[in-house]
Design a protein around this motif. Structure first.
Motif, mmCIF file in Angstrom:
data_model
loop_
_atom_site.group_PDB
_atom_site.id
_atom_site.type_symbol
_atom_site.label_atom_id
_atom_site.label_comp_id
_atom_site.label_asym_id
_atom_site.label_seq_id
_atom_site.Cartn_x
_atom_site.Cartn_y
_atom_site.Cartn_z
ATOM 1 N N GLU A 119 1.021 -1.112 -0.056
ATOM 2 C CA GLU A 119 0.024 0.020 -0.087
ATOM 3 C C GLU A 119 1.040 1.242 -0.053
ATOM 4 O OE1 GLU A 119 -3.133 0.491 -0.133
ATOM 5 O OE2 GLU A 119 -3.367 -1.776 -0.806
ATOM 6 N N PHE A 123 1.328 4.046 -2.907
ATOM 7 C CA PHE A 123 0.771 5.614 -2.785
ATOM 8 C C PHE A 123 2.101 6.407 -3.127
ATOM 9 C CE2 PHE A 123 -0.529 9.277 -0.164
ATOM 10 C CZ PHE A 123 -1.644 9.382 -1.195
ATOM 11 N N LEU A 142 -5.912 14.047 7.837
ATOM 12 C CA LEU A 142 -6.575 12.867 7.859
ATOM 13 C C LEU A 142 -7.191 12.436 9.173
ATOM 14 C CD1 LEU A 142 -4.309 10.620 5.617
ATOM 15 C CD2 LEU A 142 -6.908 11.296 4.981
ATOM 16 N N GLU A 147 -4.667 5.033 6.291
ATOM 17 C CA GLU A 147 -4.451 5.690 4.903
ATOM 18 C C GLU A 147 -3.384 7.080 5.593
ATOM 19 O OE1 GLU A 147 -7.337 4.718 5.081
ATOM 20 O OE2 GLU A 147 -7.451 3.523 3.309
ATOM 21 N N ILE A 187 -3.688 15.794 1.428
ATOM 22 C CA ILE A 187 -3.945 14.504 1.377
ATOM 23 C C ILE A 187 -5.014 14.587 2.552
ATOM 24 C CG2 ILE A 187 -3.634 12.083 1.895
ATOM 25 C CD1 ILE A 187 -0.863 12.581 1.246
ATOM 26 N N ALA A 189 -9.401 13.307 3.777
ATOM 27 C CA ALA A 189 -10.487 12.348 3.659
ATOM 28 C C ALA A 189 -11.832 13.198 3.430
ATOM 29 C CB ALA A 189 -10.537 11.138 4.642
ATOM 30 N N VAL A 221 -9.273 10.415 0.516
ATOM 31 C CA VAL A 221 -9.375 9.220 0.882
ATOM 32 C C VAL A 221 -11.052 8.956 1.151
ATOM 33 C CG1 VAL A 221 -9.018 7.152 2.375
ATOM 34 C CG2 VAL A 221 -7.402 9.142 1.968
ATOM 35 N N ARG A 223 -13.368 7.517 3.349
ATOM 36 C CA ARG A 223 -13.282 6.795 4.610
ATOM 37 C C ARG A 223 -13.836 5.523 4.439
ATOM 38 N NH1 ARG A 223 -14.901 4.009 7.980
ATOM 39 N NH2 ARG A 223 -15.165 4.270 10.305
ATOM 40 N N THR A 228 -19.134 7.428 4.006
ATOM 41 C CA THR A 228 -18.789 7.802 2.596
ATOM 42 C C THR A 228 -20.257 7.859 1.977
ATOM 43 O OG1 THR A 228 -16.738 6.971 2.468
ATOM 44 C CG2 THR A 228 -17.801 7.274 0.311
ATOM 45 N N TRP A 242 -9.695 11.383 -6.253
ATOM 46 C CA TRP A 242 -9.751 10.046 -5.214
ATOM 47 C C TRP A 242 -8.546 9.196 -5.014
ATOM 48 C CZ3 TRP A 242 -13.636 10.592 -1.879
ATOM 49 C CH2 TRP A 242 -14.826 11.327 -2.232
ATOM 50 N N TYR A 243 -8.315 9.122 -3.765
ATOM 51 C CA TYR A 243 -7.171 8.018 -3.342
ATOM 52 C C TYR A 243 -7.468 6.667 -4.306
ATOM 53 C CZ TYR A 243 -4.391 5.245 -0.219
ATOM 54 O OH TYR A 243 -3.443 4.453 0.568
ATOM 55 N N HIS A 244 -8.723 6.167 -3.964
ATOM 56 C CA HIS A 244 -8.918 4.725 -4.561
ATOM 57 C C HIS A 244 -8.562 4.713 -6.299
ATOM 58 C CE1 HIS A 244 -12.941 6.488 -4.021
ATOM 59 N NE2 HIS A 244 -13.056 5.945 -5.399
#
Ligand code: 7RM
Length: 651
Positions: A119, A123, A142, A147, A187, A189, A221, A223, A228, A242-244
């Protein structure tokens, strides 16, 4: 600081707690000689700790001390993320649990070292794809979700400098920190859970970004879970990602870069005596060495331990004792998102039982709250796996210490009362659980290799005065970001070449150090550092306020709470509505942790002849000693009388 009477009572403490023989036998450190050998050759001693880390290139020289600038492990090349992840995976420990995370609503995620390594590598590649290079600043805002640790480690992997901003800070505070560090990336969320409510981090970030011109990109991120689903966030095209989505597009391979031991690792902002927080700068090799060493020695960390530090990663305790110290030690780390009383007051003990926590590290303010909530909560759960308890953030009162020892520790767990600061980077004064006979309320002795003293104003040794750190240490701050003058003035100007932490201290007849609290205009509210000037600046920023003075008021659980004395502009009435408005204003300007508990309108601020605000008198008033009814301060005659009565004392 405590009153003289209270202090005498403290120093008469005659309860002693020796580590149980069974604990001593198995302890990582149980040979008293370590103190002497460390003192006789501190560089050799710290080198031994540093050698337990993996270096790409060995150092040529241990220490260069040109006060107030220190360099440690000069010429050495190392990477923090590599030491926290790769080396454990390479040693065949990839399947070992690294992170056990639980969200406030009870959702849970765990990561093995191999998974965390993947991970973090992904990132780190995302950071690169967004143009982040070695030395660039990245703000991390965050909640307590995995994350947060992943983002920190990803920065360190590529040599980017992180600046973590506690999620409870306001948009203004976030913007100030973005601007001071000239962050390129933020960064955040969609939100986080706190006491059953959503903390709207992305919305706060959006407000901050309107005044953060250096930030080019934002990673958000999700959450997850209900949060979410319920939280609508606005994504600004070209800026927000978006992080994902981003991690799905990159490779999971990203070799850790070789960093100079003295390259900057992170900046962390902390309150001081002015309205502007300082960016405390930490570097790489020395910081990791001391975070690693103290985690292993102070908590007696072993392979089968389950370690939980309840701090937030937004504070130094979270940096050093959730992320870097424990992961460098290949520990199994518990991380929890939420509040200790959600869904009920047994939450922490339920988590201790569920995950079999063996080492538990928290703050006195939390311990006092648990005490108040009653023994029935911890008694519902099996806490028999606990073996070491820690405390940090403020002086612990002996009652709270005894309760921790008896009710949580079952009278069998050594308690480590650890004194240190954002600036010191890692633990400085502490018992060693397999060696030190403890007394409730004292942090006992400097960690081996650390030299502390109590000095008076002129630098003479004394038994009650200011705490001083008399030798450089590996994890010491190297700078205040962008402000050399402030670095020198704040920490190095009281005495030549000796560090001034800003705390008062006493030594008792057995040589134990008692830390008494701040001696400057910094408050410690529930273990959080808040500068009185920061709150004063927020108050005078309000249209109705001319002048304000902020002092600490003793508080049963928080240690201190904030009392604000406010002079209003002519013609403005001190109504109850205005009181509420001022409290809300401070909370919006800085963050809820800085919200004054008490606001008192005063015709004038009481001042000495030389124009100094009589803070001691204000504290007496706030704590109910000087006058009965604070509303009478609205009468200028009352203020004049008080001023005359107290002039001599305040000098
Ligand atoms: C780790 C942390 C630092 C200030 C420090 C002290 C107070 C911290 C203790 C303590 C008495 C302790 N960093 N403090 N630990 N006082 N005993 N064990 O808290 O930068 O946020 O605060 O906290 O006043 O100067 S911090």
């Amino acid at each position: 600081m405590s009153d003289a009477g209270e202090l005498d009572a403290l120093l008469q403490e005659d309860r002693r707690f020796r580590p149980p023989a069974t604990f001593v036998d198995q302890a990582n450190i149980n040979d008293r000689d370590i103190y002497e050998s460390a003192a006789s050759d501190p560089e050799g001693y710290w080198s031994k700790w540093a050698a337990e880390l993996d270096w790409f290139e060995p150092w040529q020289r241990v220490l260069k001390w040109s006060p107030p600038h220190a360099e440690w492990f000069i010429g050495g090349r190392i990477n923090v993320s590599y030491n926290c992840l790769d080396r454990h995976v390479e040693a065949g420990r990839g399947d070992r649990t690294a992170l056990i995370w639980e969200g406030e609503p009870g959702d849970a995620r765990t990561f093995t070292y191999a998974e965390l390594h993947r991970e973090v590598s992904r990132f780190a590649n995302v950071l690169r794809s967004l143009g982040i290079k070695k030395g660039d600043r990245v703000t991390i805002y965050l909640p307590m979700i995995p994350e947060a640790a992943i983002a920190m480690l990803a920065c360190t992997r590529i040599g980017a400098i992180h600046s973590v901003v506690f999620g409870g800070f306001s948009p203004d505070s976030l913007a100030d920190r973005n601007n001071d560090a000239e962050s390129k990336l933020l960064i955040t969320a969609d939100g986080g859970w706190r006491r059953g409510s959503v903390v709207p981090l992305k919305a706060n970030a959006d407000a901050a970004l309107e005044q953060s011109p250096t930030v080019q990109n934002v990673v958000v991120v999700a959450r997850g879970g209900d949060l979410t689903e319920q939280t609508a966030v606005t994504m600004k095209m070209g800026r927000d990602h978006w992080y994902h989505d981003l991690v799905a597009e990159v490779s999971s391979s990203c070799p850790a870069v070789s960093m100079d031991s003295e390259d900057t690792l992170f900046i962390l902002y902390t309150s001081g005596t002015t309205g502007k927080p300082k960016g405390v700068v930490h570097t790489t090799g020395g910081y990791l060495t001391q975070a690693y060493a103290t985690t292993k020695a102070v908590f007696d960390l072993k392979d089968d331990d389950v370690y939980w530090c309840t701090a937030d990663v937004g504070w130094i305790t979270g940096h050093s004792y959730i992320v870097y110290g424990p992961l460098a030690n290949c520990a199994q780390v518990v991380m929890y998102e939420g509040a200790p009383d959600t869904p009920d007051r047994g939450r922490f003990w339920q988590l201790c039982e569920k995950y079999g926590v063996t080492i538990f590290y928290t703050a006195p303010t939390a311990i006092r709250a648990f005490m108040r909530w009653g023994d029935e909560w911890p008694k519902k759960y099996d806490l028999s796996r606990l073996r070491v308890l820690g405390t940090v953030g403020e002086p612990i009162n002996p009652e709270a210490w005894m309760w921790y020892h008896e009710v949580i520790g079952g009278e069998r767990c050594p308690i480590v009362d650890t004194w240190w600061q954002t600036e010191t980077g890692a633990i400085m004064i502490t018992p060693l659980p397999g060696l030190t006979e403890t007394k409730p309320g004292t942090a006992t002795h400097p960690f081996p290799g650390i030299e502390a003293a109590i000095r008076d104003e002129s630098g003479e040794d004394t038994t009650a005065g200011y705490l001083a750190i008399t030798k450089p240490w590996p994890s010491m701050l190297r700078a205040v970001w962008g402000d050399e003058q402030r670095f020198r003035e704040t920490y190095w100007s009281k005495w030549p070449n000796v560090y001034f932490p800003g705390d008062g201290a006493k030594v008792d007849e057995d040589g134990y150090l008692w830390i008494l609290g701040r001696v400057d205009d910094v408050l410690n509210v529930a273990g959080h550092r808040i500068g009185t000037m920061e709150v004063e600046s927020a108050l005078v920023d309000h249209r109705a306020v001319v002048e304000s003075a902020v002092v600490g008021k003793a508080h049963e659980i928080k240690g201190e709470s904030i009392a604000a004395f406010v002079t209003l502009k002519e013609g403005i009435d001190g109504s109850d509505e205005l009181l509420t408005e001022l409290r809300t204003h401070v909370s919006a300007k800085i963050g809820a942790i800085a919200k004054p508990e008490l606001v008192v309108f005063t015709a004038e601020l009481p001042k000495t002849r030389s124009g100094k605000i009589m803070r001691r008198l204000l504290r007496d008033i706030a704590e109910g000693r000087a006058i009965g009814d604070t509303t009478t301060l609205a009468d200028p005659e009352v203020v004049k009388r008080l001023q005359a009565m107290h002039e001599d004392e305040e000098g």
